[in-house]
Design an enzyme around this catalytic site. Structure first.
Site, mmCIF file in Angstrom:
data_model
loop_
_atom_site.group_PDB
_atom_site.id
_atom_site.type_symbol
_atom_site.label_atom_id
_atom_site.label_comp_id
_atom_site.label_asym_id
_atom_site.label_seq_id
_atom_site.Cartn_x
_atom_site.Cartn_y
_atom_site.Cartn_z
ATOM 1 N N CYS B 162 0.799 -1.222 0.000
ATOM 2 C CA CYS B 162 0.000 0.000 0.000
ATOM 3 C C CYS B 162 0.838 1.282 0.000
ATOM 4 O O CYS B 162 0.455 2.282 -0.596
ATOM 5 C CB CYS B 162 -0.945 0.019 1.211
ATOM 6 S SG CYS B 162 -0.144 -0.317 2.776
ATOM 7 N N HIS B 257 -1.549 7.098 3.770
ATOM 8 C CA HIS B 257 -0.095 7.051 3.893
ATOM 9 C C HIS B 257 0.508 8.271 3.206
ATOM 10 O O HIS B 257 0.211 8.544 2.040
ATOM 11 C CB HIS B 257 0.449 5.787 3.225
ATOM 12 C CG HIS B 257 0.152 4.517 3.951
ATOM 13 N ND1 HIS B 257 -0.338 4.466 5.223
ATOM 14 C CD2 HIS B 257 0.324 3.214 3.571
ATOM 15 C CE1 HIS B 257 -0.477 3.203 5.598
ATOM 16 N NE2 HIS B 257 -0.099 2.426 4.618
#
Lengths: 365, 365, 365, 365
Positions: B162, B257
């Site tokens: 990810c 993120h």
């Protein structure tokens, strides 16, 4: 020993409070003079900070009763100086840069040494920017500073920005062992206390990070060069390196700046084990002189995979040590590590107090 | 259009729930088969996730009534396949790597295509690791994969980790315009949802950051090479670069993120304005095909000094866009920027769904 | 003074670590025996807690070298007892309630006094549940406890649940002055450290609160009755009141339980000013005896509108004081206030140590 | 249907932004006029909020191009009104209470209806304080308000404080079924968005809670009485009860106010099961009228032990539903429960929009 009476300028602000708290039981210094903005002036210190005291540690009883002076009123400080209540001042002033610059000079001109936490004079060529473990010899520019300015006993010293302290001492420890550092990448994760109070809104820090701190990257890239510079004539000449690229982020942490660092050495490169040994064994002048605020071991090396962490490591050795970990090779440069220090103690008031201790030990105070 | 019936393996876990939630109103796919661990098997889905549903978005009514199958029981999936309830499966399995590897192969061998979110097969040479905007052509290895394995209709495709998604599409957009990227430094500030549930203890995330995520830096340094690689014979051959140095941190953010990136170009270097234009104008196959989960603009360029921020930018364009900001020169390399994407949507379930849409549009499903 | 050697059972857990840290420089006690689960047994303590030490304060050097014993092995403790390494034990065991119950009895039967932090024996009729400022006289059941059990020197004392400590001492101070308290509403905002490690997942504590803590409301409603009860024969008989309605919430705070309290007095009702005076002046046996862990002022009264706050007040007076504020009339009952105490110090290990100091001063240790 | 053009006063503030975002795709209303402080006046809306937009949801394209007017300039609004760009205004003004009071009256006097989110007019006797599911009939005071003020078409309606909305609808649902509520204790855990931006400093919200919100407890105790009051002559007469004792806390949550509630019924008391059924089945005028912002089910009953939770439940049914859970007997009163609603949607802008929809359906707009 008779304690030296000291003053704190900007005593009601965030860093000022930290000074007051840290000096509460200091073996050499005793706060006998506090000054702040006109709004606080004329009130007892306890009243001036009522409802605005941000630390869990309290101020000492004596300080609570001190009448707050107007920091702009140098004559008031001079009177205290003459009465023996203020041999020198810590400056934690929060004003426009130009005002601070002029005001600190006015104190120095009046004969009162200024140990400053403010950024105003960091780039004044004859003002040393001290980290006590790295460039204590820069203090030797003080006589020239006085001469150039026509000051008798006053002088100004400053300390650098808080965030670089999480890696500058480790960098220096390696340089001192003969390892040139050519280039370094630094990404910081900085605590909110660095922005003062009210500072960063909680709406920006709950479930969020802010990848920007105004002016911080520039300071991180430039200040190391002055700290590592040399005194030549009456001025401090920047070192040519290391070249730094900094990326500074604000994260939801109260205290403690974390830095992810990648280093490129010169031709001579230490092994990982050598780096760890150099850091663990590093001692400098504050340790030799056994200064009260000097950490016994300035650089603490952690071997766990997931350290240092702000909440667990920031308070190491009176919150004055730098903790490093994750020391490993870099895929692009030579060495990677994570450094951490307490930004309002080591990086601010504690660092200022250590500088004053150093100046005292060296005879300047 | 008749919707394609799909299954979700590991449907009760964190990523599995995200698949279920995101597929609730999908125009092409309809969840008709759910499988999880033996512990959940035999219960209606609603009962299996009661008290463990972590999303604010709910599962659809129909899914709540589905009986959960045992994910280890390929025959059960095969029966659903034959009944027309499961044309292919999304794999969000949470088991030991070896078990996942074997189980995904068993599904494929049984004739059921596997669009996987698990890391088990990322480095299997004939399994494509897809980011739909970057390497959709890697899907063309599927016929060879089938042939080599002796599989009839089944196959396996995976998606990468990810955290690299916050910068891989921007990197690729520049490469596609002829700008070689030789080296890059990346420091990530990663959300806790990436660690699943219960995942990171709150004692590690209140007033703290953890400067370490096991295995993450290695993945960040290696996976780009396969994604940018080429299909040669029946195998995907890694690209020679860019060389990456990654530093991965866990921060107190729920989703999203953030990556601080420094790039070194080859001899040909774009200007800052050119970079911004390339990113803002970047479109790829998912956009051309107007795939339902494709963000209209895959890379959103923000001009504000303090963006992107996880809470404000992660949901951009169905949480499928990458948002970039702070685009500026680097003191050491050529370009610095901050990239951000939603780790459990773009970086996990949403990315998997987009891959499935791509495979459908290309005729593989 | 020769220090008394003590053991800590469950020494590697959250509360066990807190015991170890707090006893590091204790003037009366010295940790010379540590025991934990079989998994940790046989390792030096430093190794057993490596990577799992959650406090910023460290364990003492000597403790790091102690070999961890198996807490289930009473004979091992008995051997240490005979060698003079363990005069009594602090129990911070984390096991099933029944196991703890049996194990603590086995230690006591073997002649080793047990000062426990566990909840297992809180409702055993001849085991006192002590808050040193409130019911120190309950310790006088110890001889009867021994006689009833046929124990020679061993005995068991426990302490109550952490969250009630933020208001029990204030309640008691008022009762002691003759003000009956009939009913009270309590809503707590409890810190995550109360749930141990890993404890509460960060996904439940970032941008969230959880309005439920299993078993906590029942404890909060019942334990005060035993603490305020009387020793009659060989058993402690519950007080008839106050009747309590508790609502317990988990909030994103590391340490420090906050309680919002409304009190209904009996016919005699103190004024707000009287309440403040009673609290500020309250002193009890631990203060008279000048026990090392006794806070000088057990109840600190804050006048600011927005205090107490966990991060600013939890560490007051060695983290052993209760801080109260917002003292004001209640629209429905008589008095409202907010109470706060440090849950892992005052509410756990520190409270246990204070109990042991009390028992020592009273001649039971 | 031709959309009704609306204006937003205070359009650049926290609540104003929420209005703009929520109205983006409204089926009945279209924002065609925006006004704010003189600082923003004269700029396009997009420019006025650049770097200050706090929501992840964006403003609509058309709104970004609207020129911001000065909210103090009623003539400007009147011109827009006459041009057909502003049939009524939503007021999200952030000024001194007296200024808001006068300004809202000036708009109404000019013939422009004001649907206000501000607290200025909450206690004006002829201004209804509406929660659309509870007291829609209070709108019928509008003709009398106009007559008393000599206003032609303009009028003012307000909505109550955000935090009481987490329990007022449940309370009302029980009252409506004939269960008198005599007394109630409420402890709230309130989100930081309720304090606007910059609002609560992050230094007060990381690892901390603040047990105080200025004025909030008073509002919580008094506003229910007006909402439950009756229109008598040209004024709204307070209901005699329920009597409320409120304790309000600020917690580190972005959005969503949680309330821990204890209720004392009159002589007739419902069973727990009856309460759950009444809540789950409650529907009111907004549901009958199928108003666009009306939640289908105004009160959602959760059976899980640990719900409602802010992050998981605040967005239920367009963030307009109240979620309740932990419905259980009270040790002192009759019933305990936890209620939760989204403070900036249901409790602010969304509630204001629902009020406007109600007024439109009733023919007042």
């Amino acid at each position: 020993m008779q304690k030296i009476p000291v003053g704190v300028l900007g005593a009601t602000g965030m860093v000022g409070q930290q000074y007051i708290a840290l000096l509460a039981d200091h073996p050499w210094f005793e706060v006998r003079y506090v000054a702040a903005s006109p709004r606080s002036a004329g009130k007892p210190y306890a009243e001036a900070v009522a409802g605005r005291w941000h630390l869990s540690r309290s101020y000492g009883k004596g300080v609570g009763d001190l009448m707050v002076a107007d920091a702009n009123d140098v004559q008031s400080a001079l009177a205290a100086f003459k009465k023996g209540d203020c041999a020198f001042v810590f400056s934690a002033l929060e004003m426009a840069k130009d005002e601070i610059k002029a005001l600190e000079e006015a104190y120095a001109a009046a004969g009162i040494p200024v140990v400053s936490n403010a950024s105003a004079h960091r780039w004044t060529p004859d003002v040393p920017m001290l980290i006590a473990e790295i460039n204590p010899h820069h203090a030797d520019i003080i006589p020239q500073q006085r001469e150039q300015r026509g000051w008798d006993k006053g002088f100004i010293v400053v300390k650098p920005n808080c965030s670089i302290q999480s890696y500058m001492t480790p960098i220096w420890a390696l340089m001192q062992k003969g390892y040139e550092i050519r280039r370094m990448f630094v990404t910081t994760l900085q605590a909110v206390s660095g922005a003062g109070y009210p500072g960063v809104p909680s709406l920006d820090m709950i479930d969020n990070i802010v990848p920007y701190i105004g002016g911080e990257e520039e300071k991180s890239e430039q200040e190391p060069l002055k700290i590592l510079g040399s005194v030549q004539g009456g001025t401090i000449v920047n070192a040519p390196g290391p070249l730094v690229s900094a990326h500074c982020n604000r994260v939801p942490v109260v205290d403690g700046h974390t830095a992810c660092v990648s280093l490129e050495f010169g031709d001579k490169k230490p092994s990982i084990e050598e780096v760890k040994a150099i850091w663990a064994q590093f001692r400098a002048l504050p340790q030799e002189l056994k200064l009260p605020f000097a950490p016994e071991q300035p650089i603490i090396v952690r071997e766990e995979a997931d350290r240092p962490q702000p909440r667990k490591d920031r308070d190491a050795d009176k919150a004055m040590a730098v903790t490093v970990g994750r020391i490993r090779p870099c895929k692009l440069f030579d060495l990677r590590f994570v450094g951490l220090s307490h930004n309002t103690v080591r990086g601010a008031a504690g660092g200022g107090i250590l500088n004053a201790e150093l100046l005292k030990a060296r005879g300047y105070l």
